[in-house]
Design a protein around this motif. Structure first.
Motif, mmCIF file in Angstrom:
data_model
loop_
_atom_site.group_PDB
_atom_site.id
_atom_site.type_symbol
_atom_site.label_atom_id
_atom_site.label_comp_id
_atom_site.label_asym_id
_atom_site.label_seq_id
_atom_site.Cartn_x
_atom_site.Cartn_y
_atom_site.Cartn_z
ATOM 1 N N TYR A 538 -2.964 9.774 9.675
ATOM 2 C CA TYR A 538 -3.621 10.714 8.966
ATOM 3 C C TYR A 538 -3.703 12.173 9.587
ATOM 4 O O TYR A 538 -3.477 13.208 9.063
ATOM 5 N N ALA A 539 -4.099 11.858 10.656
ATOM 6 C CA ALA A 539 -4.472 13.183 11.530
ATOM 7 C C ALA A 539 -3.090 14.052 11.631
ATOM 8 O O ALA A 539 -3.081 15.459 11.528
ATOM 9 N N GLY A 540 -2.160 13.467 11.881
ATOM 10 C CA GLY A 540 -0.789 14.292 12.163
ATOM 11 C C GLY A 540 -0.408 14.821 10.744
ATOM 12 O O GLY A 540 0.104 15.913 10.556
ATOM 13 N N SER A 541 -0.349 14.224 9.660
ATOM 14 C CA SER A 541 -0.031 14.509 8.313
ATOM 15 C C SER A 541 -0.916 15.244 7.585
ATOM 16 O O SER A 541 -0.443 16.272 7.031
ATOM 17 N N VAL A 542 -2.047 15.118 7.715
ATOM 18 C CA VAL A 542 -2.947 15.831 6.926
ATOM 19 C C VAL A 542 -2.973 17.377 7.476
ATOM 20 O O VAL A 542 -3.334 18.425 6.665
ATOM 21 N N PHE A 548 2.122 12.736 0.960
ATOM 22 C CA PHE A 548 2.765 11.738 0.984
ATOM 23 C C PHE A 548 2.326 10.644 2.134
ATOM 24 O O PHE A 548 1.980 9.736 2.068
ATOM 25 N N CYS A 549 2.540 11.143 3.282
ATOM 26 C CA CYS A 549 2.005 10.326 4.377
ATOM 27 C C CYS A 549 0.623 10.197 4.536
ATOM 28 O O CYS A 549 0.045 9.274 5.007
ATOM 29 N N ALA A 550 -0.300 11.516 4.331
ATOM 30 C CA ALA A 550 -1.574 11.260 4.174
ATOM 31 C C ALA A 550 -2.017 10.345 3.443
ATOM 32 O O ALA A 550 -3.023 9.347 3.847
ATOM 33 N N ALA A 551 -1.686 10.210 2.287
ATOM 34 C CA ALA A 551 -2.344 9.314 1.140
ATOM 35 C C ALA A 551 -1.858 7.797 1.553
ATOM 36 O O ALA A 551 -2.823 6.995 1.436
ATOM 37 N N PHE A 552 -0.591 7.635 1.883
ATOM 38 C CA PHE A 552 -0.396 6.108 2.488
ATOM 39 C C PHE A 552 -1.274 5.914 3.806
ATOM 40 O O PHE A 552 -1.542 4.698 4.109
ATOM 41 N N ALA A 553 -1.409 6.643 4.550
ATOM 42 C CA ALA A 553 -2.118 6.461 5.841
ATOM 43 C C ALA A 553 -3.561 6.046 5.429
ATOM 44 O O ALA A 553 -4.042 5.124 6.136
ATOM 45 N N ARG A 554 -4.179 6.814 4.566
ATOM 46 C CA ARG A 554 -5.479 6.483 4.276
ATOM 47 C C ARG A 554 -5.445 4.956 3.288
ATOM 48 O O ARG A 554 -6.424 4.424 3.390
ATOM 49 N N GLY A 555 -4.305 4.747 2.659
ATOM 50 C CA GLY A 555 -4.370 3.424 2.045
ATOM 51 C C GLY A 555 -4.337 2.342 2.936
ATOM 52 O O GLY A 555 -4.648 1.249 2.749
ATOM 53 N N ILE A 556 -3.977 2.436 4.331
ATOM 54 C CA ILE A 556 -4.041 1.390 5.240
ATOM 55 C C ILE A 556 -5.709 0.969 5.295
ATOM 56 O O ILE A 556 -5.924 -0.390 5.352
ATOM 57 N N GLU A 557 -6.485 1.971 5.403
ATOM 58 C CA GLU A 557 -7.855 1.837 5.560
ATOM 59 C C GLU A 557 -8.568 0.995 4.226
ATOM 60 O O GLU A 557 -9.594 0.818 4.236
ATOM 61 N N ILE A 558 -7.917 1.350 2.880
ATOM 62 C CA ILE A 558 -8.339 0.726 1.750
ATOM 63 C C ILE A 558 -8.270 -0.928 2.293
ATOM 64 O O ILE A 558 -9.285 -1.433 1.791
ATOM 65 N N PHE A 559 -7.274 -1.282 2.873
ATOM 66 C CA PHE A 559 -7.167 -2.902 3.208
ATOM 67 C C PHE A 559 -8.225 -3.113 4.307
ATOM 68 O O PHE A 559 -8.576 -4.192 4.246
ATOM 69 N N THR A 560 -8.022 -2.432 5.357
ATOM 70 C CA THR A 560 -8.683 -2.796 6.475
ATOM 71 C C THR A 560 -10.327 -2.981 6.226
ATOM 72 O O THR A 560 -10.925 -3.808 6.488
ATOM 73 N N ASN A 561 -10.824 -2.101 5.099
ATOM 74 C CA ASN A 561 -12.049 -1.860 4.736
ATOM 75 C C ASN A 561 -12.422 -3.111 3.975
ATOM 76 O O ASN A 561 -13.588 -3.919 3.850
ATOM 77 N N MET A 562 -11.459 -3.500 2.886
ATOM 78 C CA MET A 562 -11.721 -4.436 1.786
ATOM 79 C C MET A 562 -11.586 -5.790 2.803
ATOM 80 O O MET A 562 -12.413 -6.620 2.256
ATOM 81 N N HIS A 563 -11.144 -5.933 3.810
ATOM 82 C CA HIS A 563 -10.973 -7.230 4.460
ATOM 83 C C HIS A 563 -11.926 -7.598 5.538
ATOM 84 O O HIS A 563 -12.365 -8.552 5.962
ATOM 85 N N THR A 564 -12.449 -6.410 5.818
ATOM 86 C CA THR A 564 -13.292 -6.701 7.065
ATOM 87 C C THR A 564 -14.850 -6.137 6.785
ATOM 88 O O THR A 564 -15.705 -5.971 7.679
ATOM 89 N N GLY A 565 -15.439 -6.277 5.576
ATOM 90 C CA GLY A 565 -16.692 -6.297 5.221
ATOM 91 C C GLY A 565 -17.299 -4.778 4.626
ATOM 92 O O GLY A 565 -18.485 -4.960 4.682
ATOM 93 N N ASP A 566 -16.519 -4.181 4.396
ATOM 94 C CA ASP A 566 -17.139 -2.935 3.797
ATOM 95 C C ASP A 566 -16.313 -2.496 2.486
ATOM 96 O O ASP A 566 -15.337 -1.516 2.713
ATOM 97 N N VAL A 567 -16.736 -3.081 1.410
ATOM 98 C CA VAL A 567 -15.947 -2.744 0.036
ATOM 99 C C VAL A 567 -16.334 -1.405 -0.337
ATOM 100 O O VAL A 567 -15.235 -0.667 -0.735
ATOM 101 N N ARG A 568 -17.538 -1.028 -0.335
ATOM 102 C CA ARG A 568 -17.837 0.399 -0.743
ATOM 103 C C ARG A 568 -16.992 1.413 0.298
ATOM 104 O O ARG A 568 -16.602 2.393 -0.518
ATOM 105 N N ALA A 569 -16.791 1.433 1.418
ATOM 106 C CA ALA A 569 -16.078 2.196 2.248
ATOM 107 C C ALA A 569 -14.476 2.150 1.631
ATOM 108 O O ALA A 569 -13.748 3.157 1.483
#
Length: 908
Positions: A538-542, A548-569
């Protein structure tokens, strides 16, 4: 735009017709005012609350694919490349009350008729208003021929347009001459405007006389449609004849352009002998004219109504009306300048595209709209280039190579593949060929064309001296191809591609390879590592504006947050990813990030918003089996499931599971399996649910995805509970262990609630059940993970049962549980685990996890390999083996294999 004159009666009649007709076609010769009248009617209808008007200008469209894409783009819809795009449009418009204005249809009658017929049949609230010289021929079409202006309206139009160029013009005293002018041009609005533009130099009587001479040469016979068309041509010809020769040269050279164009393009394409700028200068400065120097001659053509001007996204754009464009094209051919001017047109847009190509990596938001604005001219330049000899084709190949990145970002896969195929058959320069192949691989990635991707990557990779950037990009696309079947291999390939990207100095390869590596880590439950890689990407692309790259990079953290206990994030990151991708308006990036966002939003409990986000994507692909919005069936199915729409959930998940027939997309099928099993279980289709769950466990173990494996084990435990509480407890604890050991904190509450339901059936464990429920209530509130509506009734029944059995003690136990941390609750659920359910020695004493270790050890796997397969640490495997040896009375692996082989259920 200039003012609208007259037509009040016509507007009223058309509004009345549109109140009861769904397809109304305004017909008539060019210049009769069809477009102006249609726009006026559409604007009046907009006040009624309809969605629109959505105006689709078809004048520059040449191909059916362009037609569908332009309609989708105008209405901000997504189209799946290579699919039944009419079905995609119809699906997304099916529930919208929409007014669609299709302007200038006559050169695309068959495809426009097909599109209109399909949309009207599928979209009951759609209204289509079309302008065309010929009827569309669609069932239910109402054809309304646009009449000429009446005498009073014609005079008024002449006077208003005359005052634009001669503010002191007064109709008084010259009405008869003005009437004569209007009569000469059959009271056609365009003819009147062309004539009125000359009042600065000629009086109305002179204009009328000149028109009479010009028209006499072209017309004769009855005053029907053909004669009126000739009258208009004569009007244009008369106006053209009065131009200075230099302005005539500019006018005919403007015919090179398709759609709209800017002043820079005019300066580059129209310069040359006889033009109104360069021929005014002599000596060494003769070729030093700047684009701004063309404003005055263009202004003269604007004054004569031969050129129109509009503002598009803050930029001034010019264009020739369709009828005038056709006249200019004839003049360009007659002057013998067509090849020269179209050659300059190709050269100019080649320079522009090659300048834009690196800009799409470093400043997307600047260069993407530039190429959007010139899209029609880029396509025209390509077609002209490929229609010529070797030199022209070589330039066209370079132009295709330069546009590959643009087509990729815009999701214009059909158009891109069409020109890439042409170029790859023509290209001779090896470096250009490599760039073309890299573009082919990129488009193949977003359009699901695995065969093309493999062929393109293979050719670049096997070349002993490839273009380094092309090689890096091709290898990066290969990572995505591997992603759906082998996540460890994907990570290896991604790191190789990242290295090549760094070496080639290509920021896109560098960042996109990191994105793919991040997803390969996240799917294996390595969420902390995935998060670190995602943030690097994300840092490199934004910083360089790569949405394109920035959106998918942030998309990874949709799942890491969903799975690790921070659905609001997860929801906050999801909104950011969608906002990053949305300006691209492409199917792959916007669609995929939108459905991932809907997944997180649905998990947070906002099912209405999740459905609002996902429905347009679903409708666009509902009839397309090979959709390439990655995993849309998962999010769509889950939203149905959580909402209690179980049959709809089954249908959606089954669609995703059917994709497993192609091993390259196994992961999508796997992601659908837990939800499918959950829906089948709630529908009491228990046998099918269990069979499906067991197949899913095998697939999850093969792909090594702990999240899906834990979900499927959880479902198997719930399925086993009514008949075999011991087996159910084993399965649920195995799921709990997987979630705990892999940091999948969000779904720990699902494991704990399932175990609480088991505990509620046993007197000795009911107090623990109440405490576990209390702990889960606190955890759900903290994580932003509410219980979905589909489970609220069962949860309420469980609470009622425990309250009935425990009496007054229930509230105390529940309150005590609410004070527990999630880790404390897991420890409470595990307390005393195993001592009462199994014998202390022998095969039956082994837990399911220990039996899995036995199976893998007997298959020859080392401790590290067993740990990787079962998502355990090496020390955990070692501890399991120690207990296994003790329970079975064996001393080593050889004795263990012999003991296990004597038990027919050793793999159960």
């Amino acid at each position: 735009m200039t003012s609208f004159v007259g037509r009040r009666e016509e507007v009223a009649k058309l509004l009345t017709l549109l109140s009861s007709r769904r397809l109304l076609s305004l017909t008539g010769v060019g210049g009769c005012g069809k477009t102006r009248l249609a726009l006026r009617v559409a604007e009046s209808l907009a006040a009624s609350g309809a969605d629109g008007p959505w105006v689709v200008d078809l004048s520059a469209v040449k191909e059916p694919d362009q037609l569908r894409r332009l309609v989708a783009s105008t209405l901000d819809l997504l189209l799946e490349p290579g699919s039944d795009q009419l079905a995609g449009l119809a699906g997304q418009l099916a529930h919208r009350e929409t007014l669609l204005l299709l302007d200038t249809c006559e050169h695309l009658l068959a495809p426009v008729a097909e599109l209109t017929d399909r949309l009207l049949r599928s979209c009951p609230r759609l209204t289509v208003l079309a302008t065309t010289r010929e009827p569309l021929g669609v069932e239910g079409e109402t054809v309304w021929r646009v009449p000429v202006l009446d005498a009073a309206e014609a005079r008024q139009l002449f006077a208003e347009r005359a005052m634009l160029v001669a503010p002191g013009f007064d109709l008084h005293g010259v009405e008869a001459d003005v009437n004569a002018v209007c009569t000469r041009v059959d009271r056609l609005p365009l003819g009147i405007e062309l004539a009125a533009a000359w009042v600065r130099a000629l009086v109305p009587a002179q204009i009328a006389s000149g028109l009479e001479d010009s028209i006499r040469l072209l017309t004769g016979g009855p005053r029907g449609g053909v004669a009126r068309h000739r009258t208009l041509s004569a009007s244009i010809g008369w106006s053209h004849a009065l131009l200075d020769p230099r302005d005539q040269a500019l006018f005919r050279r403007l015919a090179a352009f398709a759609g709209t164009f800017d002043i820079d393009a005019v300066a580059a394409v129209c310069a040359g002998p006889g033009d109104p700028v360069h021929d005014l200068a002599d000596g060494p400065d003769r070729e030093a004219a700047l684009p701004v120097d063309w404003l005055r001659p263009l202004g003269r053509l604007l004054d004569k109504s031969l050129v129109t001007v509009r503002e598009v996204t803050g930029q001034v754009r010019y264009r020739l009306l369709d009828t005038i464009q056709q006249y200019a094209e004839r003049e360009l051919r007659a002057a013998g300048e067509e090849d020269t001017i179209l050659g300059r047109h190709l050269d100019h847009f080649l320079r522009l595209a090659e300048e834009a190509e690196p800009g799409l990596d470093l400043d997307q938001d600047t260069w993407r709209p530039v190429l959007d604005g010139h899209h029609d001219n880029l396509v025209k330049a390509l077609r002209w280039g490929f229609a010529g000899g070797p030199a022209r084709r070589a330039k066209a190949c370079r132009l295709v190579a330069a546009l590959g990145r643009y087509w990729f970002l815009r999701g214009l896969s059909t158009e891109g593949h069409q020109f890439l195929d042409l170029a790859l058959r023509s290209v001779e320069d090896r470096a250009v060929r490599h760039r073309l192949l890299a573009g082919q691989a990129a488009l193949a990635m977003v359009s699901g064309r695995g065969d093309l991707l493999d062929d393109a990557v293979g050719e670049v990779r096997d070349d002993p001296a490839p273009d380094q950037v092309s090689r890096a990009r091709s290898l990066t696309m290969r990572c995505f191809r591997a992603f759906f079947r082998d996540f460890e291999e994907t990570q290896r390939l991604a790191r190789e591609a990242h290295h090549e990207g760094e070496r080639a100095g290509d920021p896109f390869s560098r960042d996109w390879s990191l994105v793919i590596e991040g997803y390969s880590l996240q799917t294996r439950g390595l969420n902390d590592e995935a998060r670190k890689v995602a943030r690097r990407a994300y840092a490199g692309s934004v910083v360089r504006g790569d949405r394109f790259c920035a959106a998918f990079a942030r998309g990874i953290e949709i799942f890491t947050n969903m799975h690790t206990g921070d659905v609001r994030a997860a929801v906050a990151v999801a909104d950011e990813a969608v906002n990053l991708a949305r300006p691209l308006r492409d199917y792959f990036a916007v669609g995929t990030n939108t459905v991932n966002a809907a997944h997180a939003i649905g998990l947070s409990g906002d099912l209405d918003r999740a459905r609002e986000l996902i429905d347009p994507v679903v409708r666009s692909v509902v009839e397309t089996e090979d959709a390439d919005v990655v995993g849309f069936m998962v999010a769509d199915g889950l939203v149905h499931l959580w909402s209690g729409e179980l049959e709809a959930a089954v249908r959606t998940f089954e669609r995703g599971v059917r994709r497993r027939a192609d091993g390259s997309i196994e992961w999508i099928g796997l992601r659908c399996l837990p939800g499918l099993v959950g829906a089948l279980r709630r529908l009491a289709r228990l046998e099918t649910a269990e069979t499906t769950a067991k197949e899913g466990v095998e697939l999850a173990e093969r792909l090594r995805t702990p999240y899906e494996l834990a979900q499927l084990l959880d479902e198997l435990g719930r399925l086993a509970a009514p008949a075999d509480r011991g087996r159910a407890r084993d399965l649920l604890h195995r799921s709990l262990a997987l979630r705990h050991d892999n940091g999948l904190l969000t779904c720990l509450v699902d494991s704990l609630e399932a175990l609480a339901e088991l505990d509620a059936g046993e007197d000795v464990h009911r107090a623990r059940a109440a405490r576990l429920l209390g702990a889960c209530e606190t955890a759900r509130e903290r994580m932003g993970y509410p219980r979905p509506p589909v489970d609220t009734a069962a949860a309420a029944a469980l609470v009622a049962e425990l309250r009935d059995r425990l009496g007054a003690d229930f509230d105390g136990h529940r309150a005590a549980g609410r004070d527990l941390t999630l880790a404390d609750a897991v420890e409470l659920a595990r307390r005393g685990r195993g001592s009462r359910d199994r014998p202390s020695a022998g095969w039956e004493s082994l837990s399911p996890a220990e039996r899995e270790v036995v199976v893998l050890v007997c298959a020859g796997l080392s401790n590290p390999a067993v740990a990787g397969r079962l998502f355990m640490s090496r020390s955990t495997v070692k501890s399991h083996l120690s207990r296994i040896y003790q329970k079975l009375g064996v001393a080593n692996r050889t004795e263990l294999a012999a003991y296990a082989s004597s038990h027919t259920d050793s793999r159960s």
